[in-house]
Design an enzyme around this catalytic site. Structure first.
Site, PDB file in Angstrom:
ATOM      1  N   ARG A 136     115.411  -1.598  47.717  1.00 56.98           N
ATOM      2  CA  ARG A 136     115.778  -0.560  48.673  1.00 56.98           C
ATOM      3  C   ARG A 136     117.140  -0.823  49.300  1.00 56.98           C
ATOM      4  O   ARG A 136     117.640  -0.012  50.082  1.00 56.98           O
ATOM      5  CB  ARG A 136     114.721  -0.464  49.789  1.00 56.98           C
TER       6      ARG A 136
ATOM      7  N   TYR B  42     120.148   1.547  49.464  1.00 55.24           N
ATOM      8  CA  TYR B  42     119.996   2.624  50.443  1.00 55.24           C
ATOM      9  C   TYR B  42     120.081   2.084  51.868  1.00 55.24           C
ATOM     10  O   TYR B  42     120.929   2.503  52.647  1.00 55.24           O
ATOM     11  CB  TYR B  42     118.659   3.330  50.215  1.00 55.24           C
TER      12      TYR B  42
ATOM     13  N   VAL C 223     105.154  13.517  50.830  1.00 53.76           N
ATOM     14  CA  VAL C 223     104.642  14.849  51.177  1.00 53.76           C
ATOM     15  C   VAL C 223     104.717  15.778  49.965  1.00 53.76           C
ATOM     16  O   VAL C 223     103.740  16.483  49.641  1.00 53.76           O
ATOM     17  CB  VAL C 223     105.402  15.440  52.390  1.00 53.76           C
ATOM     18  N   SER C 224     105.853  15.761  49.250  1.00 54.57           N
ATOM     19  CA  SER C 224     105.967  16.644  48.083  1.00 54.57           C
ATOM     20  C   SER C 224     104.988  16.223  46.983  1.00 54.57           C
ATOM     21  O   SER C 224     104.333  17.060  46.360  1.00 54.57           O
ATOM     22  CB  SER C 224     107.410  16.698  47.575  1.00 54.57           C
TER      23      SER C 224
ATOM     24  N   PHE D  68     102.061  14.622  47.288  1.00 54.54           N
ATOM     25  CA  PHE D  68     100.665  14.904  47.649  1.00 54.54           C
ATOM     26  C   PHE D  68     100.376  16.405  47.562  1.00 54.54           C
ATOM     27  O   PHE D  68      99.353  16.816  47.029  1.00 54.54           O
ATOM     28  CB  PHE D  68     100.350  14.387  49.071  1.00 54.54           C
TER      29      PHE D  68
ATOM     30  N   THR E  62     101.951   3.123  57.664  1.00 55.70           N
ATOM     31  CA  THR E  62     102.131   4.339  58.466  1.00 55.70           C
ATOM     32  C   THR E  62     103.546   4.900  58.336  1.00 55.70           C
ATOM     33  O   THR E  62     104.499   4.182  58.023  1.00 55.70           O
ATOM     34  CB  THR E  62     101.867   4.090  59.966  1.00 55.70           C
TER      35      THR E  62
END
Ligand code: NAD
Ligand code: UDP
Ligand code: UDP
Length: 309
Positions: free
Chosen positions: A138, A141, A184-185, A187, A206
């Site tokens: 990561r 980024y 989100v996309s 799921f 979380t």
């Protein structure tokens, strides 16, 4: 006004919002993770101009405000070409700061909650320095965004450039691209197709999800704040959920029969994340207003409309 990354998810909503304020907008995007369709409805508008350009190369324009959003945001996209991700964050920031310095434009940087890494403070306040692996998957980024923040603050201290740095927490809504791998996309699209919902790890990690319209208001308020208000400033919705709770909520809202499948957790995946937004509330009078159920309903409606068109 210049908006880099304006054909992406957040950028295109910001473009829509400032166009409603009668602004003249130049959208610069290399279409790496964004799409022309996101701004297609504006291409005939005389106050709007699209330029396909990679911000790692110099750009000479006359502008009074710059929102620097160009950078792929999902792990799948930013890890596909990590060297380019660092270049976008670092060379891109240098070029946009050079442009701001020459034109005396205000410049807002879309930084990220990822600068806090896998945080040892919870919730995260702006004064927390973070816990980031500089050589992990990561890093292109999160270390790239940290270096960009360094550049912004040095251009401010050294050249008095009018900077605004916001640290954006997980944001969702219509126009998140179907294939960008964000939670989100992924799921919602799997729930709508009845495919398994894939949870990485045990789902107890979380995140705190902010609806796009709330975020756009926060970006604009920050740009229009007093010159002294440089940030860094957290923007996000403090309502924190486990990834398992998010999956269950999306199953309920889509009335889907998809099953949950557990896969290994990617490396360096932050365990917890929640913004402390006291500063935004105090300095900008900004608070998110859209509850997650409402925001997800609107997002589900968007993906449904894609399926039906
Ligand atoms: P996105 O991938 O949908 O949009 C990024 C846009 O930048 C795309 O249109 C892409 O084509 C463009 N781009 C990438 N590299 C470029 C380059 N070198 N030159 C020109 N254009 C380039 O992502 P998003 O979610 O809209 O994110 C926008 C910004 O907000 C990013 O800087 C991201 O780091 C930041 N951010 C987003 C979130 C989030 O939850 N969505 C959270 C924190 C920070
Ligand atoms: N730059 C740009 N557009 C401008 C002005 C500068 O793209 O309108 C780029 C240019 O490539 C330069 C960088 O921004 O390398 C940094 O500019 P700065 O003035 O800080 O540095 P210098 O030009 O002295 O290297
Ligand atoms: N995630 C998941 N299933 C997916 C995509 C993501 O369980 O299909 C997890 C991911 O491991 C992370 C969280 O959801 O813990 C948020 O991931 P995302 O990539 O959306 O955002 P980020 O990790 O950058 O905050």
């Amino acid at each position: 006004m210049l908006i880099t990354g304006g054909a992406g998810f957040i950028g295109s909503h910001l473009v829509d919002s400032v166009m409603q304020d009668e602004a003249e907008v130049i959208c610069v995007d290399n279409l790496y993770s964004g799409s022309r369709e996101n701004v297609g409805h504006l291409l005939d508008n005389p106050r709007f101009e699209f330029i396909r350009h990679d911000i790692t190369f110099p750009l000479y324009l006359e502008v009074d405000e710059i929102y620097n959003l160009a950078c792929p945001a999902s792990p799948k996209h930013y890890q596909a070409d990590p060297v380019q991700t660092t270049k976008t964050n670092v060379h891109g920031a240098i070029n946009m700061l050079g442009l701001a310095k020459r034109t005396k434009a205000r410049i807002l940087q879309a930084s990220t909650s990822e600068v806090y890494g896998d945080p040892k403070e919870h919730p995260q306040t702006e004064s927390y320095w973070g816990n980031v692996n500089p050589i992990g998957l990561r890093a292109c980024y999160d270390e790239g965004k940290r270096a960009a923040e360094t550049l912004f603050f040095d251009y401010w201290r050294q050249y008095n450039v009018g900077i605004k740095v916001v640290r954006i927490f997980n944001t969702y809504g219509p126009r998140m691209s179907i294939n960008d791998g964000r939670v989100v996309s992924n799921f919602i699209t799997n729930a709508l197709k009845g495919l398994d919902i894939e949870i990485y790890g045990d789902g107890q990690q979380t995140r705190s999800f902010c609806y796009i319209d709330d975020l756009v208001q926060g970006l604009k308020s920050m740009m229009n704040s007093e010159k002294e208000m440089t940030g860094p400033l957290n923007l996000g919705n403090p309502s924190e959920r486990t990834i398992l709770e998010l999956a269950e909520l999306i199953l309920k809202l889509t009335a889907s029969k998809s099953r949950l499948r557990f896969l290994p957790l990617p490396s360096d995946d932050p365990r917890i994340r929640k913004p402390d937004i006291t500063m935004a509330q105090k300095e900008l009078k900004w608070l998110p207003t859209v509850e997650i159920e409402e925001g997800l309903e609107r997002t589900i409606h968007y993906y449904n409309s894609l399926n039906n068109s």
